[in-house]
Design an enzyme around this catalytic site. Sequence first.
Site, PDB file in Angstrom:
ATOM      1  N   ARG A 225      -3.309 -10.246   5.093  1.00  0.00           N
ATOM      2  CA  ARG A 225      -3.922 -10.081   3.622  1.00  0.00           C
ATOM      3  C   ARG A 225      -2.709  -9.659   2.636  1.00  0.00           C
ATOM      4  NH1 ARG A 225      -6.258  -7.029  -0.142  1.00  0.00           N
ATOM      5  NH2 ARG A 225      -7.755  -7.682  -1.562  1.00  0.00           N
TER       6      ARG A 225
ATOM      7  N   LYS B 114       0.900  -1.192   0.210  1.00  0.00           N
ATOM      8  CA  LYS B 114      -0.044   0.155  -0.059  1.00  0.00           C
ATOM      9  C   LYS B 114       1.010   1.169  -0.280  1.00  0.00           C
ATOM     10  CE  LYS B 114      -4.306  -2.088   0.965  1.00  0.00           C
ATOM     11  NZ  LYS B 114      -5.240  -2.273   2.179  1.00  0.00           N
TER      12      LYS B 114
HETATM   13  N1  HH2 Z   1      -7.408  -3.891   0.712  1.00  0.00           N
HETATM   14  C1  HH2 Z   1      -7.611  -3.688  -0.394  1.00  0.00           C
HETATM   15  C2  HH2 Z   1      -8.795  -4.439  -0.729  1.00  0.00           C
HETATM   16  N2  HH2 Z   1      -9.771  -5.476  -0.008  1.00  0.00           N
HETATM   17  N3  HH2 Z   1     -10.053  -5.969   2.356  1.00  0.00           N
HETATM   18  C3  HH2 Z   1      -9.600  -6.016   3.460  1.00  0.00           C
HETATM   19  N4  HH2 Z   1     -10.368  -6.713   4.383  1.00  0.00           N
HETATM   20  N5  HH2 Z   1      -8.709  -5.079   3.848  1.00  0.00           N
HETATM   21  C4  HH2 Z   1      -7.864  -4.627   2.979  1.00  0.00           C
HETATM   22  O1  HH2 Z   1      -7.014  -3.955   3.706  1.00  0.00           O
HETATM   23  C5  HH2 Z   1      -8.142  -4.505   1.708  1.00  0.00           C
HETATM   24  C6  HH2 Z   1      -9.197  -5.411   1.345  1.00  0.00           C
HETATM   25  C7  HH2 Z   1      -6.783  -3.141  -1.618  1.00  0.00           C
HETATM   26  O2  HH2 Z   1      -5.683  -3.985  -1.935  1.00  0.00           O
HETATM   27  P1  HH2 Z   1      -5.899  -4.882  -3.222  1.00  0.00           P
HETATM   28  O3  HH2 Z   1      -7.012  -5.728  -3.510  1.00  0.00           O
HETATM   29  O4  HH2 Z   1      -4.435  -5.266  -3.918  1.00  0.00           O
HETATM   30  O5  HH2 Z   1      -6.276  -3.503  -4.473  1.00  0.00           O
HETATM   31  P2  HH2 Z   1      -7.475  -3.046  -5.271  1.00  0.00           P
HETATM   32  O6  HH2 Z   1      -8.498  -3.050  -4.252  1.00  0.00           O
HETATM   33  O7  HH2 Z   1      -6.923  -1.954  -5.938  1.00  0.00           O
HETATM   34  O8  HH2 Z   1      -7.914  -4.256  -6.042  1.00  0.00           O
END
Ligand code: HH2
Length: 322
Positions: free
Chosen positions: A286, A252
């Site tokens: 995660r 992040k």
């Molecule tokens: N962060 C993201 C997405 N889902 N869910 C939970 N529970 N906690 C988090 O910190 C979280 C989440 C963002 O990360 P990522 O899935 O890699 O990115 P994007 O939302 O751009 O797909």
Amino acid sequence: MTAPTLEDTVRRESPRRRTPPLWTLRLPGGRELALGGRPRVMGIVNVTPDSFSDGGLWLDPGRAVEHALALAGEGADLLDLGAESTRPAGAAYGAGAEPVSAEEEWRRLAPILDRLRPATRLPISVDTKKGAVARRALAAGADLVNDVSALADPALAAAVAEAGCPVVLMHSRGETATMREHARYDDVAGEVRAELAAALARAEAAGIDRGQTVLDPGIGFAKAGRQNLELLARLPELAALGRPLLVGASRKSFLGELTGRPPAERLAGSLAAALYAAARGGAILRVHDVADTVGALAVWAGLEEAGAARAAAEPAAAGGAR
Ligand code: HH2
């Protein structure tokens, strides 16, 4: 005598892991997920064109399933499938992610669940804010729902309550386009804790068993750089709500602010944050980089075990040993 391998270290029961799990989530089909001992690693599978660090890489269903199974092989304890990016608008990423309709989200997820469900026994989580998508995913064999809006859609709460499955309630404020404006706190940990307590109350009012909930501070969601650091440092205050914590710091932007690295080069920062969260009670981490996180946790567990064994053998020496 041969030296123990990393795998031995992971497998051996450490003093931390010998204590019974603090929480047991009930999964569909009579399976269980124990939390509170060794931190569990949740592998991220983003089936999106626009995720902030891996957008487009796994959009093809065959590649997504291959990637998910590779993460399972690397030691993931559960898999998180997401078909809508939550990338916030702002300096780091430009415009926020485009909202996706329930139909499009399901069109992306369905072929993956179809192939992945029979291929692994690992718990499968679906990262969605939409009740209609959650309901279809649970019917197609998903085990739990990861809701970054903490039940903004009453239909999602109803789907979870009906299925009796676990749900992750993540803290956020506003939408992807506006969340930066909401990153205003007098006391970030106190306010996130109060808002997570309200999410728990919402869940219970909707008929969701409190024992099936997991809480998440929402690193990077309506939080500015330092606020993320403070939240991680004050995780034990959130743990006081009595539920297991999921922490998603992987790649992040606060890591980029500290290291000057773009998302694809944030492994070192992600591992540091994961271990820091593990040491403060993070029950589920995660992450994008499963193999490296599992390896880092194995070393951490080995160190914890050695420290605890030393303290048990010679309490006086443990404090003063050089
Ligand atoms: N962060 C993201 C997405 N889902 N869910 C939970 N529970 N906690 C988090 O910190 C979280 C989440 C963002 O990360 P990522 O899935 O890699 O990115 P994007 O939302 O751009 O797909």
